[in-house]
Structure formats: C-alpha cells, structure tokens
Design an enzyme around this catalytic site. Structure first.
Site, PDB file in Angstrom:
ATOM      1  N   HIS A  19       4.138  18.985  20.251  1.00 52.46           N
ATOM      2  CA  HIS A  19       4.345  19.838  21.415  1.00 52.46           C
ATOM      3  C   HIS A  19       3.721  21.208  21.157  1.00 52.46           C
ATOM      4  CE1 HIS A  19       6.108  21.265  25.072  1.00 52.46           C
ATOM      5  NE2 HIS A  19       6.874  22.160  24.468  1.00 52.46           N
ATOM      6  N   CYS A  27       0.865  -1.186   0.000  1.00 53.85           N
ATOM      7  CA  CYS A  27       0.000   0.000   0.000  1.00 53.85           C
ATOM      8  C   CYS A  27       0.898   1.232   0.000  1.00 53.85           C
ATOM      9  CB  CYS A  27      -0.965  -0.001   1.195  1.00 53.85           C
ATOM     10  SG  CYS A  27      -0.156   0.203   2.798  1.00 53.85           S
ATOM     11  N   CYS A  53       3.437  -2.387   6.406  1.00 54.81           N
ATOM     12  CA  CYS A  53       2.877  -1.514   7.434  1.00 54.81           C
ATOM     13  C   CYS A  53       2.333  -2.309   8.608  1.00 54.81           C
ATOM     14  CB  CYS A  53       1.781  -0.620   6.857  1.00 54.81           C
ATOM     15  SG  CYS A  53       0.396  -1.523   6.136  1.00 54.81           S
TER      16      CYS A  53
END
Length: 774
Positions: A733, A195, A212
C-alpha cells in the site's frame, strides 16, 4: 403523439446507433470531469459515440461533433426513512435503469435508497422525452436506449465474484488417507523441503510434506515442488500454510486442478499437529511477532490510532483506490501540488478541452487536465467546496500567455556530468546527460550497526536450520554521507573501448551534478536513513587542469567475415571479439532509426572538410534538412529556424520533429539567415554524449542557462514524500504526505487528513523544492 415524436426524431435517425460488442458505454462518468448520474446535473450519454458528459461539457461535444441526441441519466440518493417500528423502509429500485452502476459515494446500502430517471434530450433546444416511452418512439431509438441502459459501464471495476465459480467440495476430502509418519508442523518458520523458498508454501495433506507452489510471471511464487511431489506420489490435496485460520484454509486438488473445499480440514490439519483454532492468517509463514511488527509499521506510516482531523476542499480531495492504483494516485497528488503542473493542465483547462480529440477518454493531456481539475476544484470533496484556486491558476496562466506551454516535467530536469577515464592512458572524456530522478543507493556495508546486523543474520540462519521462530528483523542504519559517496564513487565501464588506444581497455566512470533542478526527486533504493540533508555540487565541470581528453573516435564497426573462410584461416587463433554478436547487437540497437536502411558512410575525423559547409551523406546532424520537410512544418505556423532545429534534433523525422517542437517551445525569434547559418554549422560548445542513456533532445538545450534547465543553488526543503508498506513494490500500500500552508497533510486513498506525526524516516520517494536563497 407517437407520430409527433417519430417526426421529431427523423432528422437524427442516421446518427443514432445501437451499441455493438466492443463498444464502450461511458454512462457512469463524464469524459471531461468526474460528474456522474449522481451529480446535480446528471450525465448525458451520446447515442452515437456513447461518451458521457456532465452538464457543463455536453454543449462542447455538441458543438464539436454536431451530435444532437443524448440520453440523460440522473440518480437521486436519499437517506432511508424509518418505519413506525424503527425499521428501515425497503430500498426502492426503478426497474432496470442503471442496474450495473455502483454508488460513487461511501453510502451504506442498508441506510440509503436511490431513484433513477432517464430521458432523451435533443440539442440545441434541450427538448426532453421521458423514458421508457416504447410505444411512442421509433423501434431503433427504443432498442438503442435499452442497450445503453443494460450495457456495462466502461469505467466500472468488475467485481471479482462476478466471474469466480463457486468452490466445490473435493471428491477426495472425505476419503483421504493420511500417513502415520509422526510429522508435526510448527506454527511458523516454514521452508520448502526441497529448496530455500519461504513463501507460497503448501502442505500435502497425505504425508505432511511442505513444498513450494508454482512460479508466477511476476517473479513471485515458487519452484513448483508441490506439483512435482503430486506427480511422484499422486497425493491429491494440499493446503496453503499461510491461509489457515479458525474459519478455514485454502485447499487445492492437484487431480481436480482447482481450488476445493475440505469439510474435514480441521481433522486433517490436527493429524500433523496444527490446531486451527490457534492459527491466525500470516504472510509468507512468518511468526505472529513479526506480523505484529509489520502491522506496527503500517500503523506508523498511516498514522493509525491517532485522531486525525479530516480536511476538505481545493487541494484536499482524495482519490479512490481501484485495488492497484495507490502508487499512481499518491504520485498524482504530489505532482498537482506543484505550481508548474497546476498551470500546465488546470491553467490551460479550457484550451485543452477545446482541442481534445473526438474521444477525449484516450487523450493523455485531457485526462491529466480532468484529474487536476478534480483534485484542485474542491467540487468532489465531501462536502463540495467551491475553490478560488482554479481561478487563480487560470489567471496566472493567462498572464503568462503561454500558447505553447512548457513541459511541466522540466522542473525536475537537471544535467549530470559523466567523466570516463581510460585506466591505461589516463585520458578522459566528459559528457552531459539529462536526468529527472536521483536514485540514491544505501550501501549495507556502511551501516553504523553492522555488528548488530551480523548477529541478526546468524540468529536468522540458526532459526531456519532448526525450524524455530525467526528473530525480529534488524534495520540497517546508514549515514547519508555514505549513500552520497556510493552514488558518486567511480564505477567500472564494461567493454570499454578506448579511443586513445584504438582497442578495448579498462575504464572507470564518475558522475557529478552539472546543474540543480528546481524540484529534486530522490528515490531511496532501500529504506534505511532519514531525510535531513542538503545536496552539494561535487566539484568539476568539464576538463580539469592536468587532464588529457580522449580522442573523439568511435569504435570501428566490425563486419563478420564469411564463416567458411574464417574456419579455414583462423581456426587456430580464437578471435578476441565476438564479431557476429557485436554486429547483431548493433543492428538490434539501430534498426528503429529512420536512416537505418540508407547506405552507411563512415567519414574520417582527419578530413578537414568534415567541419566545412559541404554536408556529408552519413552525418545527418551536419545536413541542412530537406526543404520539403521544412515547408511542411512551416506551413503549420512554426518559425523556420525552430523547424530546422527540430528536424536536425530528430534526424529529419517529421513525426518526431513535430513532437520536439511542442516539447521545446521557441525561446525567441531569430533572423532567418542567421538561423540557417547557425543550423548548418556544428555546435562547438554542445557537450558530447557517450552514454547510450542520454536524452536525445539534449543537444539544443544542454546549457544550464537554456530554457529547459533551470539551474540554481543546491539548497532544498522537503515538501512531500511517498511511503510504501509491504514486502515489495509489486504489492502493499502507498500513502503520501504533502506540506501545504505550513502543515503536513496525509493522503491515504480517498481519506485526506492533517498529519500529526509524518513518518519522514520511512519514505520511498522524497520531493524537495529549491530554496531561493541561503
């Protein structure tokens, strides 16, 4: 002595409890402040509720509950003295007291030691009993004290290694057979072979396949191709590609179903051309150049590398990051820099605390007041600084005499005018809704560097196909005028029902500012442009000359016919509307309404009696609220006309009406007769609402001159912005910059410093305050 202590505690024995499973013991922080055992006055833990209180607040809890027995916890932190040879004296600990408590300050455990002390305190005489005192205390008291001392603190953040199991060596590591298939894995630019995924990638250590990982609930992860590959081949071990460093890598065993160690990982990676000694930990398999660019952006936002001067005191106190609290802490820093929020929570501090519930840790208002006091008092800065700002805010609130304080979020409240037009008849309908945040889109098609973006996209695709190093990303540069145009351009209305045609038709909707808030909050959907702009009203307010208004008719509620009859009579004529789906959606959307179970009455708009004094059963807004409900609310001290407005605005729901009263302070006294008459007559001037997202409390206060809409000129000045670093808002962050006393200040978790180069162009949310004059 034992007899004396036993007799002394006898009257209080029924109130002393032993913590049970599920009880939360607040022994690290006060419920009303950020006092802790390390504070000068220590912490008092109630032996009945197990709530913790600082010295300033324990008397309040005693007066409110009558609980008299508390355990006083005190920790003294000292710098370690050095021995004759210069070595540090070993740290001392006082038995098992506070063993689970962490040092609240940024102390290096190797350089500091602490001494712990515990004792019982009996109020109101403050009689103290040192602990441990096992022989002289009753057994129940001894057991309760021991349980409190050994209980985990309710506020403590559990350390990850407290529950993680030790990773074991895989049974396949030493016997793993690798295929000689001439596969060589590049140091970057990885992609799943099945993919297009480029994150959460795993390389099978047997055949070198790059696939994956599994999908996660938050939408991240992959499509699970690595696991599918194992099921097809039984090749057991895989390494996560973006974790490879000279120190090791993350290895997973599909057969053992857990993370494992591979002592020969260096050799296994070298088989496929990966040299661990040359690898650095990257993110999502990107190149070292890209990682360096990301680090650079982080440095720009945090102003890393600059010698920033730390500031302390009132309004300059940081917030410790708990691991995922950066967005919330930056937002709170900005909110408590706004005077209205300071007055609402800090100005009313004593009143909020006095009327707090028995468990103040679960009360939103109490915890907001606690946070505001912690940020503004200066008592928790390093070094602590007593501030005059708290007294000033309290005096201002006292002068305002706002017993029923206004909602501070009203400073963000403004009206948006929505214009819906039927494309076939050209007739229009205007409505207004309340909003608090302007989400500004960034249309990429309007980028001034579009050719550069297209060239980058071609290079990126070529790099993906050839598994080569990806080019440095190119940011789109979009002018503000294009973003503002995208915000206000007409939008198609899906499934628009035209009241003029009595049928579905094409419709378009446009939005304009109907008023401007005192504080304007702008969220950038994509970080693409600067912030030097001045918003302007976009013209129009209500029906314009030459426009025809759409009739005030609602689409008919279609009740589906019996499926058997429908299949026989209409089998050859497919319906234009899925009636069953429409009915089901209507039920789902209205099932929470208080009058959902009442018989449905659909009045005709042609009936002249609709606007008359006689109420109709199906129109709760035209009904006089029940006298019983009015009596219940007026018995609480609220004016009759105010309770009637609240009941009508909430469809006579008592709970919602009570909440409405507190969020809509009474703007003034009104004669009872006039109030009743006004509340039974429809408001011809109230704007109609055709948007399902409109604020349900808008109708009483939609006028821009009303108490909840503070309209004014549309000229603003930037005073704060929040910046985000990372690939998505779910990670990364947050820091914020706030302009105070004419200078920019950066808030980076617990660190607060004067800003040298505020990165205004990299903000995520911008906060503006209105200028009083041009």
């Amino acid at each position: 002595m034992a007899t004396d202590l036993g007799e002394l505690l006898v009257p209080y024995m029924p109130t002393i409890r032993v913590p049970r499973t599920g009880d939360r013991v607040f022994k690290s922080e006060c419920a009303y402040s950020y006092d802790s055992p390390e504070s000068e006055g220590g912490l008092y833990v109630c032996l009945n509720t197990f709530l913790g209180f600082g010295r300033e607040h324990v008397e309040r809890h005693y007066r409110k509950t009558g609980q008299s027995v508390y355990m006083h916890l005190k920790r003294t932190v000292k710098e370690k003295p050095t021995g004759a040879a210069g070595g540090a004296v070993p740290r001392r600990r006082n038995g098992k007291v506070f063993l689970d408590l962490e040092l609240n300050r940024d102390f290096n455990g190797e350089d500091y030691e602490y001494e712990d002390e515990a004792k019982l305190v009996i109020f109101p005489d403050h009689y103290e009993i040192p602990l441990p005192n096992i022989e002289e205390l009753p057994a129940l008291v001894t057991i309760a004290c021991d349980a409190v001392l050994n209980a985990a603190s309710a506020y403590k953040k559990q350390e990850l290694d407290s529950w993680e199991e030790e990773i074991q060596v895989s049974k396949h590591a030493r016997s793993l057979r690798q295929q000689d298939n001439d596969i060589r894995i590049p140091p970057s630019g990885w992609k799943c072979s099945k993919c297009e995924m480029r994150e959460n990638l795993w390389m099978n250590l047997t055949d070198g396949s790059v696939l994956c990982g599994k999908w996660f609930f938050d939408g991240s992860g992959g499509n699970g191709h690595a696991l599918d590959h194992y099921r097809e081949t039984n090749f057991p071990l895989a390494v996560k590609l973006d974790t490879i460093t000279p120190d090791g890598a993350d290895v997973y065993s599909f057969e053992e179903e857990e993370a494992v160690l591979d002592p020969q990982i260096s050799d296994h990676l070298a088989h496929f051309g990966i040299d661990m000694l040359k690898m650095t930990r990257t993110e999502n398999g990107h190149t070292d150049n890209l990682v360096q660019r990301r680090v650079s952006e982080w440095e720009v936002i945090q102003e890393a590398g600059l010698k920033l001067k730390a500031v302390y005191g009132s309004g300059y106190t940081g917030i410790k990051n708990l691991g995922n609290s950066g967005y919330l802490s930056t937002t709170m820093q900005v909110l408590f820099s706004i005077p209205e929020f300071q007055r609402a929570y800090v100005g009313n501090l004593q009143r909020i605390f006095d009327y707090a519930p028995l468990d103040p840790t679960q009360d939103f208002g109490t915890q907001m007041a606690k946070l505001g006091h912690g940020l503004l008092s200066g008592l928790y800065a390093k070094p602590p600084m007593k501030s005059e700002l708290i007294e000033q805010v309290m005096k201002e609130e006292y002068k305002r005499n706002s017993v029923a304080s206004e909602n501070p979020s009203d400073v963000f409240r403004y009206l948006v005018e929505e214009r819906v037009q039927c494309c076939q008849t050209q007739k229009v309908r205007y409505s207004q809704r309340v909003d608090y945040l302007m989400q500004l889109p960034a249309p990429l098609e309007a980028a001034s560097n579009r050719e550069e973006l297209l060239a980058y996209e071609v290079k990126r695709r070529e790099a993906e196909e050839g598994v080569r190093v990806a080019p440095d990303p190119v940011r789109a540069r979009i002018p503000f005028s294009a973003c503002l145009q995208a915000l206000t351009e007409p939008q198609n209305v899906p499934d628009f029902w035209s009241s003029a045609l009595q049928a579905k038709s094409a419709g378009v909707k446009t939005c304009r500012f109907a008023s401007f808030p005192e504080y304007l909050v702008v969220q950038i959907k994509k970080f693409t442009f600067g912030v030097d702009w001045v918003p302007k009203k976009l013209g129009g307010n209500g029906l314009q000359e030459g426009e025809q208004e759409l009739p005030e008719l609602s689409p008919p509620i279609v009740i589906p016919e019996d499926s058997r009859d429908n299949s026989m009579s209409n089998s050859t004529d497919p319906p234009e509307i899925d009636e069953s789906s429409m009915a089901f959606n209507w039920v789902i959307a209205h099932m929470e309404e208080p009058d959902f179970a009442e018989p449905l009455a659909v009045p005709s708009f042609s009936e002249p009696d609709l606007l008359g004094p006689a109420p109709t059963a199906g129109s709760p807004l035209d009904n006089q609220p029940p006298e019983e409900s009015i009596a219940i609310l007026t018995s609480m001290g609220f004016p009759r006309h105010h309770t009637i407005r609240a009941l009508r605005a909430t469809n006579n729901n008592l709970e919602r009406a009570l909440d409405w009263i507190f969020t809509h302070p009474d703007s003034g006294e009104e004669p009872e007769g006039a109030s009743d008459m006004a509340d039974t007559e429809p408001d011809d001037h109230a704007p109609s609402s055709v948007n399902g997202n409109s604020d349900p409390t808008l109708s009483p206060d939609t006028d821009a001159s009303g108490p909840r809409i503070k309209d004014g000129p549309g000229r603003y000045e930037l005073f704060a912005f929040i910046s985000h670093m990372g690939e998505s808002t779910m990670s990364g962050h947050y820091v914020c910059h706030i302009k105070k006393e004419g200078r920019w200040v950066i808030y980076n978790d617990h660190k607060v410093s004067l800003s040298e180069r505020p990165p205004k162009e990299l903000g995520y949310i911008y906060f503006y305050h209105r200028l009083s004059s041009f």
